[in-house]
Design a protein around this motif. Structure first.
Motif, PDB file in Angstrom:
ATOM      1  N   VAL A  28       0.577  -1.161   0.110  1.00 50.40           N
ATOM      2  CA  VAL A  28      -0.426  -0.001   0.295  1.00 50.40           C
ATOM      3  C   VAL A  28       0.496   1.128   0.073  1.00 50.40           C
ATOM      4  O   VAL A  28       0.062   2.571  -0.444  1.00 50.40           O
ATOM      5  CB  VAL A  28      -0.855   0.376   0.981  1.00 50.40           C
ATOM      6  CG1 VAL A  28      -2.163  -1.386   0.790  1.00 50.40           C
ATOM      7  CG2 VAL A  28      -0.302  -0.396   2.289  1.00 50.40           C
ATOM      8  N   GLY A  29       2.310   1.250   0.691  1.00 48.64           N
ATOM      9  CA  GLY A  29       3.277   1.929   0.433  1.00 48.64           C
ATOM     10  C   GLY A  29       3.073   3.423   1.507  1.00 48.64           C
ATOM     11  O   GLY A  29       2.101   2.771   2.501  1.00 48.64           O
ATOM     12  N   LYS A  30       4.163   3.614   1.785  1.00 48.08           N
ATOM     13  CA  LYS A  30       3.991   4.406   3.242  1.00 48.08           C
ATOM     14  C   LYS A  30       4.320   5.942   3.211  1.00 48.08           C
ATOM     15  O   LYS A  30       5.592   5.988   1.648  1.00 48.08           O
ATOM     16  CB  LYS A  30       4.895   3.864   3.967  1.00 48.08           C
ATOM     17  CG  LYS A  30       5.877   5.380   5.211  1.00 48.08           C
ATOM     18  CD  LYS A  30       6.577   4.190   5.860  1.00 48.08           C
ATOM     19  CE  LYS A  30       6.747   3.073   6.848  1.00 48.08           C
ATOM     20  NZ  LYS A  30       7.547   2.510   8.078  1.00 48.08           N
ATOM     21  N   LEU A  31       4.150   6.980   3.430  1.00 50.65           N
ATOM     22  CA  LEU A  31       4.550   8.821   3.226  1.00 50.65           C
ATOM     23  C   LEU A  31       5.110   8.656   4.713  1.00 50.65           C
ATOM     24  O   LEU A  31       5.002   8.726   5.766  1.00 50.65           O
ATOM     25  CB  LEU A  31       3.357   9.262   3.380  1.00 50.65           C
ATOM     26  CG  LEU A  31       3.431   9.352   1.734  1.00 50.65           C
ATOM     27  CD1 LEU A  31       2.051  10.836   2.105  1.00 50.65           C
ATOM     28  CD2 LEU A  31       4.260   9.998   0.689  1.00 50.65           C
ATOM     29  N   VAL A  32       6.617   9.110   4.586  1.00 49.91           N
ATOM     30  CA  VAL A  32       6.892   9.871   6.457  1.00 49.91           C
ATOM     31  C   VAL A  32       7.313  11.350   5.638  1.00 49.91           C
ATOM     32  O   VAL A  32       8.024  11.401   4.893  1.00 49.91           O
ATOM     33  CB  VAL A  32       8.494   9.286   6.744  1.00 49.91           C
ATOM     34  CG1 VAL A  32       9.611   9.932   7.710  1.00 49.91           C
ATOM     35  CG2 VAL A  32       8.472   7.855   6.025  1.00 49.91           C
ATOM     36  N   VAL A  33       6.573  11.495   6.724  1.00 48.35           N
ATOM     37  CA  VAL A  33       6.067  13.193   6.494  1.00 48.35           C
ATOM     38  C   VAL A  33       6.828  14.181   7.276  1.00 48.35           C
ATOM     39  O   VAL A  33       6.858  13.669   8.507  1.00 48.35           O
ATOM     40  CB  VAL A  33       4.165  12.988   6.766  1.00 48.35           C
ATOM     41  CG1 VAL A  33       4.119  14.907   6.244  1.00 48.35           C
ATOM     42  CG2 VAL A  33       3.713  12.463   5.855  1.00 48.35           C
ATOM     43  N   ALA A  34       7.178  14.869   7.089  1.00 42.12           N
ATOM     44  CA  ALA A  34       8.215  16.441   7.942  1.00 42.12           C
ATOM     45  C   ALA A  34       6.371  17.281   7.746  1.00 42.12           C
ATOM     46  O   ALA A  34       6.734  17.555   6.765  1.00 42.12           O
ATOM     47  CB  ALA A  34       9.150  16.816   6.696  1.00 42.12           C
ATOM     48  N   ALA A  37       3.729  17.524  -4.079  1.00 44.70           N
ATOM     49  CA  ALA A  37       3.875  16.156  -4.417  1.00 44.70           C
ATOM     50  C   ALA A  37       3.293  15.168  -3.640  1.00 44.70           C
ATOM     51  O   ALA A  37       2.552  13.935  -3.899  1.00 44.70           O
ATOM     52  CB  ALA A  37       4.751  16.162  -5.305  1.00 44.70           C
ATOM     53  N   LEU A  38       3.107  14.659  -2.314  1.00 48.36           N
ATOM     54  CA  LEU A  38       2.798  14.052  -1.293  1.00 48.36           C
ATOM     55  C   LEU A  38       1.061  14.327  -1.193  1.00 48.36           C
ATOM     56  O   LEU A  38       0.688  12.670  -0.911  1.00 48.36           O
ATOM     57  CB  LEU A  38       3.339  14.600   0.192  1.00 48.36           C
ATOM     58  CG  LEU A  38       2.186  15.524   0.893  1.00 48.36           C
ATOM     59  CD1 LEU A  38       1.440  14.758   1.533  1.00 48.36           C
ATOM     60  CD2 LEU A  38       3.232  16.589   2.054  1.00 48.36           C
ATOM     61  N   ILE A  80      -0.317  11.279  -3.799  1.00 51.06           N
ATOM     62  CA  ILE A  80      -0.332   9.627  -2.785  1.00 51.06           C
ATOM     63  C   ILE A  80      -0.874  10.036  -2.007  1.00 51.06           C
ATOM     64  O   ILE A  80      -1.764   8.409  -2.054  1.00 51.06           O
ATOM     65  CB  ILE A  80       1.533   9.905  -1.913  1.00 51.06           C
ATOM     66  CG1 ILE A  80       2.240  10.142  -3.820  1.00 51.06           C
ATOM     67  CG2 ILE A  80       1.372   8.074  -1.639  1.00 51.06           C
ATOM     68  CD1 ILE A  80       2.682   9.080  -4.394  1.00 51.06           C
ATOM     69  N   GLU A  81      -1.412  10.960  -0.955  1.00 54.48           N
ATOM     70  CA  GLU A  81      -2.351  10.771  -0.260  1.00 54.48           C
ATOM     71  C   GLU A  81      -3.068  12.427   0.269  1.00 54.48           C
ATOM     72  O   GLU A  81      -2.307  12.913   1.140  1.00 54.48           O
ATOM     73  CB  GLU A  81      -1.858  11.043   1.568  1.00 54.48           C
ATOM     74  CG  GLU A  81      -0.915   9.257   1.684  1.00 54.48           C
ATOM     75  CD  GLU A  81      -2.481   7.786   2.378  1.00 54.48           C
ATOM     76  OE1 GLU A  81      -3.761   8.586   2.402  1.00 54.48           O
ATOM     77  OE2 GLU A  81      -1.822   7.082   2.769  1.00 54.48           O
ATOM     78  N   PRO A  82      -4.133  12.141  -0.717  1.00 57.41           N
ATOM     79  CA  PRO A  82      -4.652  13.414  -0.749  1.00 57.41           C
ATOM     80  C   PRO A  82      -4.813  14.048   0.633  1.00 57.41           C
ATOM     81  O   PRO A  82      -5.122  15.596   0.786  1.00 57.41           O
ATOM     82  CB  PRO A  82      -5.901  13.165  -1.381  1.00 57.41           C
ATOM     83  CG  PRO A  82      -5.981  11.498  -2.630  1.00 57.41           C
ATOM     84  CD  PRO A  82      -5.152  11.171  -1.288  1.00 57.41           C
ATOM     85  N   VAL A  84       5.411  19.535   4.994  1.00 56.80           N
ATOM     86  CA  VAL A  84       6.180  20.511   4.244  1.00 56.80           C
ATOM     87  C   VAL A  84       7.055  20.215   3.049  1.00 56.80           C
ATOM     88  O   VAL A  84       7.552  19.842   2.066  1.00 56.80           O
ATOM     89  CB  VAL A  84       7.062  21.422   4.961  1.00 56.80           C
ATOM     90  CG1 VAL A  84       6.692  22.233   5.816  1.00 56.80           C
ATOM     91  CG2 VAL A  84       7.687  20.808   5.360  1.00 56.80           C
ATOM     92  N   GLY A  85       7.423  18.208   3.398  1.00 57.62           N
ATOM     93  CA  GLY A  85       7.992  17.468   2.681  1.00 57.62           C
ATOM     94  C   GLY A  85       7.443  15.946   3.195  1.00 57.62           C
ATOM     95  O   GLY A  85       6.642  16.056   4.096  1.00 57.62           O
TER      96      GLY A  85
END
Length: 412
Positions: free
Chosen positions: A99-105, A136-137, A140-142, A147-148
């Motif tokens: 499913v994918g992962k975002l690590v968000v700042a 752009a993030l 992936i996750e609307p 900030v990144g």
């Protein structure tokens, strides 16, 4: 599922190995020893089912290897474990979804740590890592903000309890047995073997491998090897997203972790059954199996043992401010909500409902340091897995191969 199986007669005496603990690591070790060495394995589990503790109380994430120091045992076993687990789930038709992962700042101050994580992930061979800006993030996750982020498209989720049940079936098919409701009460080494009192049965083995998780210290003391680290339990609370709120999260949304701690912070995790979990935090538990709330009455015997280890008080003195913040977040729902809204601001208090928490077995050294890598000791004929931290479930099949290489082979 308790099970036994038969083994054909051989011209030589079959090696007998006992494994304490029917979590995913213990079962994987049993399967590996039976398959690679032809050992007759017996898994001893105090509960009435496999995977009753850490295996059955986690968020189901198959970690890709983003966080771990390159060259560490953790990093190597994680990458090897992902490949083995993916193939194993495919072979047995078990759920496994990338499913994918975002690590968000969430702030510019976190950007340097985010970039360092991306470099670490690439050094560990994590495939497909990309760095994204705040716009752009959201592709992936609307519903996420920041900030990144770094995106790991191949980070997956699976059903670890289902994997554990399948491993138990494998053990039976390889001629071994999984004995449920068999708590280990005593261990005695004798010339040529190890005697174990489990439940009301006295069993004899050539070797014993302890994968006791939260109960590792108690079993280690029985084996006469209390060791230089102790398990300090940390409870993690989870909330589940209700109704339409589940649609606010497509995959996995994580914060940039604090490098001082092995915990990853409150995150949002889609599960294989369609649920979305928020959590966990990390609060010192008042019992080794303290799954209740933060104000739950403690198990006094456990609590004395936890506080009796010098490392516990040294850890508390060094990190008491963080501990109070985590406790506040555990007790006050709006603080937990604030942690999730930092990344998904559309969430409201009515979207969160408390669900079952978990307890992590965290090894702590005498000086108060949280041990961050796998620790395995050999004490005579007993092999003790003293620390199997996250990503132990992800790495379980690779850990099993590693431990099988440590268990001394029989002298013929």
């Amino acid at each position: 599922m308790a099970s036994t199986g038969g083994r054909s007669e051989n011209c030589h005496v079959t090696e007998k190995i006992g494994i304490v603990g029917a979590g995913i690591v213990g079962l994987a070790v049993a399967r590996q020893l039976a398959e690679s060495r032809g050992a007759e394995v017996t898994v001893l589990e105090k509960e009435g089912r496999v995977g009753a503790h850490q295996t059955g109380h986690n968020s189901g994430v198959v970690h890709a290897g983003i966080y771990y120091p390159p060259g560490s045992l953790k990093a190597r076993l994680c990458r090897e474990g992902v490949a083995l687990l993916k193939d194993y789930c495919a072979a047995h038709a078990l759920p496994y979804h990338e499913v994918g992962k975002l690590v968000v700042a969430s702030t510019t101050a976190e950007r340097p740590r985010l970039s360092a994580l991306a470099e670490r992930a690439r050094a560990n061979g994590v495939p497909g890592i990309t760095e994204l800006d705040g716009l752009a993030l959201r592709e992936i996750e609307p519903h996420a903000v920041g900030v990144g982020a770094i995106h790991s498209p191949h980070t997956a989720i699976c059903d670890f309890p289902a994997v554990a049940r399948r491993l138990a079936q494998d053990v039976a098919e390889l001629g071994g047995s999984v004995r449920l409701a068999h708590p280990v009460r005593a261990i005695r080494e004798r010339p040529g073997g190890v005697e174990v009192l489990a439940g009301r049965r006295k069993l004899s083995f050539d070797r014993l491998v302890v994968c006791g998780g939260l109960n590792t210290d108690a079993v280690a003391r029985m084996a006469g090897s209390p060791g230089d680290v102790r398990i300090v339990p940390f409870r993690g609370d989870f909330y589940a997203l209700k109704g339409a709120a589940k649609d606010l999260v497509r995959g996995l949304i994580y914060p940039v972790p604090d490098p001082r701690y092995p915990f990853l912070g409150v995150h949002l995790t889609r599960q294989t059954d369609g649920r979305v979990l928020a959590g966990p935090n990390a609060v010192l538990a008042l019992a080794y199996e303290g799954y209740g709330s933060a104000v739950r009455w403690p198990n006094y015997r456990n609590f004395r043992q936890i506080l009796g280890w010098p490392g516990t008080l040294r850890l508390a003195r060094a990190h008491w401010r963080t501990g109070l913040r985590e406790l506040h977040g555990s007790l006050v729902k709006r603080e937990f909500l604030r942690a999730t809204r930092r990344y998904v601001p559309a969430l409201t208090a009515s979207d969160l409902e408390r669900t079952e928490g978990g307890v992590r077995a965290q090894a702590v050294s005498r000086d108060g340091r949280m041990v961050d890598d796998f620790v395995v000791d050999v004490h005579g004929r007993v092999v003790l897995v003293r620390n199997a931290p996250s990503p132990a479930a992800t790495s379980s099949l690779a850990i099993a191969q590693h431990i099988a290489g440590i268990v001394p082979a029989p002298v013929r």
